[in-house]
Design a protein around this motif. Structure first.
Motif, short mmCIF file in Angstrom:
data_model
loop_
_atom_site.label_atom_id
_atom_site.label_comp_id
_atom_site.label_asym_id
_atom_site.label_seq_id
_atom_site.Cartn_x
_atom_site.Cartn_y
_atom_site.Cartn_z
N GLN A 70 45.47 45.43 39.70
CA GLN A 70 45.54 44.06 40.22
C GLN A 70 44.93 43.07 39.23
O GLN A 70 45.46 41.98 39.03
CB GLN A 70 44.81 43.98 41.57
CG GLN A 70 44.85 42.60 42.22
CD GLN A 70 46.28 42.11 42.46
OE1 GLN A 70 47.19 42.90 42.74
NE2 GLN A 70 46.48 40.80 42.34
N GLU A 71 43.82 43.48 38.62
CA GLU A 71 43.18 42.62 37.63
C GLU A 71 44.11 42.38 36.44
O GLU A 71 44.19 41.26 35.92
CB GLU A 71 41.86 43.26 37.15
CG GLU A 71 40.74 43.25 38.18
CD GLU A 71 40.88 44.35 39.23
OE1 GLU A 71 41.89 45.09 39.20
OE2 GLU A 71 39.99 44.47 40.08
N GLU B 50 39.44 34.76 42.89
CA GLU B 50 39.22 35.96 43.69
C GLU B 50 38.59 37.10 42.89
O GLU B 50 38.08 38.06 43.47
CB GLU B 50 40.55 36.43 44.29
CG GLU B 50 41.15 35.44 45.30
CD GLU B 50 42.51 35.88 45.81
OE1 GLU B 50 42.98 36.95 45.36
OE2 GLU B 50 43.09 35.16 46.64
N LEU B 51 38.64 36.99 41.56
CA LEU B 51 38.08 38.04 40.71
C LEU B 51 36.65 37.74 40.27
O LEU B 51 36.06 38.51 39.51
CB LEU B 51 38.96 38.23 39.47
CG LEU B 51 40.38 38.74 39.72
CD1 LEU B 51 41.12 38.90 38.39
CD2 LEU B 51 40.38 40.06 40.48
N GLU B 52 36.12 36.61 40.70
CA GLU B 52 34.74 36.29 40.32
C GLU B 52 33.79 37.34 40.88
O GLU B 52 33.90 37.74 42.04
CB GLU B 52 34.36 34.89 40.81
CG GLU B 52 34.96 33.78 39.97
CD GLU B 52 34.26 32.45 40.16
OE1 GLU B 52 33.24 32.40 40.89
OE2 GLU B 52 34.73 31.45 39.59
N LYS C 157 43.55 30.06 41.72
CA LYS C 157 43.13 30.69 42.97
C LYS C 157 43.05 32.20 42.82
O LYS C 157 42.15 32.85 43.36
CB LYS C 157 44.10 30.31 44.09
CG LYS C 157 44.05 28.84 44.49
CD LYS C 157 45.04 28.53 45.60
CE LYS C 157 44.99 27.06 45.99
NZ LYS C 157 45.98 26.74 47.06
N GLN C 158 44.02 32.76 42.10
CA GLN C 158 44.00 34.21 41.86
C GLN C 158 42.81 34.61 41.02
O GLN C 158 42.16 35.64 41.28
CB GLN C 158 45.30 34.64 41.17
CG GLN C 158 46.56 34.41 41.98
CD GLN C 158 47.81 34.84 41.24
OE1 GLN C 158 47.87 35.93 40.67
NE2 GLN C 158 48.83 33.99 41.23
N LYS D 241 33.66 40.29 39.42
CA LYS D 241 34.20 41.54 38.90
C LYS D 241 33.83 41.66 37.42
O LYS D 241 34.42 41.01 36.56
CB LYS D 241 35.72 41.57 39.07
CG LYS D 241 36.38 42.86 38.56
CD LYS D 241 36.04 44.04 39.41
CE LYS D 241 36.73 45.29 38.95
NZ LYS D 241 36.43 46.46 39.80
N GLY E 53 36.54 36.99 36.50
CA GLY E 53 36.98 35.77 37.17
C GLY E 53 36.54 34.51 36.45
O GLY E 53 37.32 33.56 36.30
#
Length: 241
Positions: free
Chosen positions: A169-170, A65-67, A61-62, A69, A111
């Motif tokens: 965060q990444e 959220e980066l897809e 899930k985490q 990027k 992501g």
């Protein structure tokens, strides 16, 4: 050797002899399976550890959220074999990658890259190694584990590179992918997963045995030393005349 209390010494000697007999038996293949007693206990704790170490769905899930990027990272990977495998992994995930001067440089959707790595880790964790082999069309021995190890080898140095780019965060998510995804998938591959609640009696039995066995050795030493007059007693207080 002067024995001042033969019965106490014999008691300690018997305790020590029985302790050593059980200790020796722990190294014999008589506890089921193909290993000794230590192997059996280690295998049980590994199965229980695997049963409580499945964090991959949450990490997915985490990563999701980066897809979208896009990142460009140069990660040091000194093992040429793993680097080559990492390049193929990244390419399969839709990134462009090359290995040069002991480093893998890649550009792509972070992501999607992490999602691909977690899919491989998930398959390994659930003992679906064949799915990884088919995904990358590899047939070498332990190739499925090499795929996941290559992911870790390129993502681990990527954390610092992301931090240098102020993508904190990444970097945290990549760290979670390694610690809660790739490492459990790699380490628990081929190990049966079991829950603690389904193994309460064996677990309690092992813990009770450990406590009793430790005391067993302690009392053997205590009685043997007591038998030769080396006991522990409260010192007498001399009274002044």
């Amino acid at each position: 050797m002067l024995i001042v209390n033969k019965s106490l010494f014999r008691k300690g000697l018997m305790l020590m002899a029985s302790f050593l007999c059980i200790f020796a038996s722990l190294f014999m293949p008589i506890w089921g399976g193909h290993g000794n007693g230590l192997d059996a206990a280690d295998n049980m704790f590994n199965r229980l550890s695997k049963g409580s170490s499945y964090f991959i769905p949450g990490v997915k899930k985490q990563a999701l959220e980066l897809e979208g990027k896009s990142v460009t990272i140069t990660a040091k990977v000194k093992d040429a074999k793993l680097a080559a495998r990492a390049v193929e992994n990244l390419t399969k995930a839709g990134a462009t990658a090359e290995f040069k001067d002991d480093a893998v440089t890649y550009t792509g959707d972070l992501g999607k890259i992490l999602g691909a790595a977690l899919q491989d880790a998930d398959d390994l964790f659930n003992d679906h190694g064949q799915a990884v082999l088919e995904r990358y069309a590899v047939t070498d021995k332990d190739a499925e584990k090499t795929v996941v190890k290559a992911w870790w080898s390129v993502l681990d140095p990527s954390i610092k590179e992301l931090q240098k780019q102020k993508l904190i965060q990444e970097a945290k998510v990549v760290g979670q992918v390694n610690k809660r995804g790739l490492e459990p998938g790699y380490n628990f591959y081929g190990i049966k997963s079991e829950k603690v609640l389904d193994n309460v009696l064996p677990l309690v039995g092992l813990l009770v045995f450990y406590v009793i066995y430790t005391m067993w050795y302690g009392y053997a030493i205590f009685d043997m030393f007591g038998g030769i007059g080396l006991g522990m007693s409260k010192p007498k207080i001399k009274k002044e005349a």
